[in-house]
Design an enzyme around this catalytic site. Structure first.
Site, short mmCIF file in Angstrom:
data_model
loop_
_atom_site.label_atom_id
_atom_site.label_comp_id
_atom_site.label_asym_id
_atom_site.label_seq_id
_atom_site.Cartn_x
_atom_site.Cartn_y
_atom_site.Cartn_z
N HIS A 174 -41.62 -86.49 20.68
CA HIS A 174 -41.41 -85.05 20.82
C HIS A 174 -42.30 -84.54 21.95
CE1 HIS A 174 -39.76 -84.82 16.49
NE2 HIS A 174 -38.77 -84.81 17.36
N GLU A 177 -45.70 -82.43 21.71
CA GLU A 177 -46.77 -82.88 20.81
C GLU A 177 -47.81 -83.67 21.60
OE1 GLU A 177 -44.44 -84.65 17.63
OE2 GLU A 177 -43.41 -82.75 17.28
N ARG A 230 -39.13 -79.71 23.02
CA ARG A 230 -39.22 -80.78 22.02
C ARG A 230 -38.33 -81.99 22.33
NH1 ARG A 230 -39.52 -81.43 16.14
NH2 ARG A 230 -37.66 -82.43 15.28
N HIS A 301 -46.94 -88.01 15.64
CA HIS A 301 -46.37 -86.66 15.82
C HIS A 301 -47.46 -85.62 15.56
CE1 HIS A 301 -41.90 -87.42 15.82
NE2 HIS A 301 -42.35 -88.60 15.47
N GLU A 377 -48.31 -87.01 11.15
CA GLU A 377 -48.39 -85.69 11.78
C GLU A 377 -49.87 -85.36 11.92
OE1 GLU A 377 -45.79 -83.89 12.73
OE2 GLU A 377 -44.09 -84.54 11.52
O1 0X9 Z 1 -39.03 -83.57 12.22
C1 0X9 Z 1 -39.57 -84.57 12.68
O2 0X9 Z 1 -38.99 -85.33 13.46
C2 0X9 Z 1 -41.01 -84.91 12.29
N1 0X9 Z 1 -41.77 -83.69 12.27
S1 0X9 Z 1 -42.09 -82.88 13.67
O3 0X9 Z 1 -42.69 -81.61 13.33
N2 0X9 Z 1 -43.16 -83.68 14.51
O4 0X9 Z 1 -40.89 -82.76 14.43
C3 0X9 Z 1 -41.01 -85.59 10.92
C4 0X9 Z 1 -40.11 -86.80 10.84
C5 0X9 Z 1 -40.32 -87.64 9.65
N3 0X9 Z 1 -39.17 -88.46 9.46
C6 0X9 Z 1 -38.99 -89.43 8.54
N4 0X9 Z 1 -39.98 -89.95 7.86
N5 0X9 Z 1 -37.79 -89.88 8.35
ZN ZN Z 2 -42.70 -84.63 16.19
#
Ligand code: 0X9
Ligand code: ZN
Ligand code: ZN
Length: 422
Positions: A174, A177, A230, A301, A377
């Site tokens: 992303h 980030e 993003r 992330h 995260e």
């Molecule tokens: O939404 C996302 O892609 C991630 N959060 S973010 O705020 N960095 O965009 C979390 C993804 C987690 N996915 C799985 N564990 N499948």
């Molecule tokens: Zn992310």
């Protein structure tokens, strides 16, 4: 001849103007809204789909962070008043946060990679070249592939000896980030230079595969044009909107369970088909080619301070969920020991956050049989969100190292670091 030169000159000037125009977020606010139901969470998420005036920063159980343009404050206030939802201003002016993030640039040297500021892609590449030149015996360059706009996607392998279990780190998929690539580069340096006995073991008894910036086009774009970008930068056929969410583009339950969007204008657009994004395809091909050598897969992330286990596409727990949680707990406990007292929570994505399908860590887990697979995260929990002040980079990196030491230790204890190849 003369007129041709003039045309070229005018074009050059126009190009300079276009590329100098940065998206501004003057007086945009980030609101923290406490929601009481999934319906309310969804309503706010839907609002965020109108991307000009809104942008979703975080969505989780009971709490949503949404960036809002000044024209739309009233709409958000009306909604939250109607349903009596607590509303808090998290960031009062996004542009001034972005501006203060840039201030350290003036005082710090781009070429002296010191983790006191965020660096552009060119500096990160120079850093990698430096490291490769300095440690030729234990490092090697990984050519992951090429981005849509033709940039090289670079990785580095650190291996002190044969027969090590492997740890793969995907970072900055992303674009906005930034703390993720700052951490990945710091970690590379630490693994090579630390004299701490525990870190030496961590470095030398494992093979490290680290890709500091996967979404190179998006990352470059956050530096030149829009700090809050993003997605990737590949245009979508038949749409005015650009890019897909690369963390919804992996070929694992792609676009299932509303864990991604089929609308190209959405922030979680899954792409035209699985692996439509060349960066994602390149990473997947590389990981697949060495999957027998990888015991742990980590996707870096931000933000929220949480370790997310599979799955994102279903609430059904994965078969080794207890182990996944125990290893995540080890990370969280270790980080909490440091003077910064940073709290990391942990849980399955679909449980603690939202449905996310086609994400990297699910793909690594389900399609590549990498049984310890996490999305981490990073800092913070919303005070600064994606625009984590540079002064926090080094403390955050210390958090991460402490967490990784514990995570890898626990993984070993539970038998996850056995070699998968003969
Ligand atoms: O939404 C996302 O892609 C991630 N959060 S973010 O705020 N960095 O965009 C979390 C993804 C987690 N996915 C799985 N564990 N499948
Ligand atoms: Zn992310
Ligand atoms: Zn499925």
């Amino acid at each position: 001849m003369k007129s041709q030169l003039l045309v070229v000159a005018i074009l050059a000037i126009l190009l300079a103007i276009v590329s100098a125009t940065k998206v501004r977020y003057d007086n945009y606010k980030v609101f923290k809204i406490r929601t009481k139901s999934l319906e309310q969470q969804k309503w706010i998420e839907n609002l965020a789909k109108e991307s000009k005036n809104f942008n979703l920063w975080h969505s989780g159980k009971g709490e949503v962070h949404i960036m809002v343009s000044p024209q739309k404050f009233i709409q958000v206030q009306n909604y939250t008043q109607t349903f009596n939802l607590p509303l808090e201003v998290m960031v009062s002016n996004v542009q001034s946060l972005i501006d203060s993030e840039q201030i350290s640039k003036a005082t710090d040297d781009v070429n002296a990679f010191g983790w006191t500021r965020y660096y552009p892609l060119s500096a990160i590449e120079a850093f990698l070249d430096d490291i490769l030149a300095k440690y030729p015996d234990v490092t090697s360059h990984i050519d992951i592939g090429t981005s849509y706009e033709g940039r090289k996607i670079r990785g580095i392998k650190i291996s002190y000896k044969e027969g090590n279990p492997g740890i793969f780190i995907e970072s900055n998929i992303h674009a906005r980030e930034w703390i993720t690539s700052a951490t990945a580069t710091w970690l590379i340096n630490e693994l090579l230079t630390s004299t701490d006995a525990n870190v030496r073991k961590l470095a030398e008894d494992h093979d490290w595969y680290i890709v500091p910036v996967l979404n190179v086009d998006g990352f470059a774009y956050t530096h030149t044009t829009d700090r809050m970008w993003r997605k990737t930068r590949q245009p979508v056929e038949g749409s005015r909107c650009i890019g897909a969410d690369p963390n919804r583009n992996y070929n694992s339950h792609w676009l299932e369970s509303n864990g991604a969007s089929s609308n190209p204008c959405d922030e979680t657009y899954g792409g035209a088909y699985p692996f439509s994004e060349s960066e994602v395809k390149a990473l997947a091909d590389y990981v697949a080619s060495i999957k027998n050598r990888i015991n742990i897969f980590l996707a870096f992330h931000s933000y929220s301070q949480v370790l997310l286990t599979p799955y994102g596409w279903t609430k059904e727990p994965p078969s080794n969920f207890d182990h996944l949680m125990a290893v995540a707990k080890a990370y969280s406990d270790a980080v909490l020991q440091l003077p910064y007292k940073t709290k990391y929570t942990y849980g399955a994505t679909a449980d603690v956050m939202y449905f996310a399908s086609g994400a990297a860590n699910d793909w690594a887990y389900s399609e590549q049989d990498i049984e310890l697979s996490y999305t981490i995260e990073f800092r913070d929990t919303g005070r600064y969100g994606f625009i984590l002040p540079p002064i926090q980079i080094l403390p955050h990196c210390e958090d991460t190292l402490a967490g990784l030491l514990a995570l890898v230790g626990k993984a070993d204890e539970l038998g996850y670091l056995k070699l998968k190849y003969a």
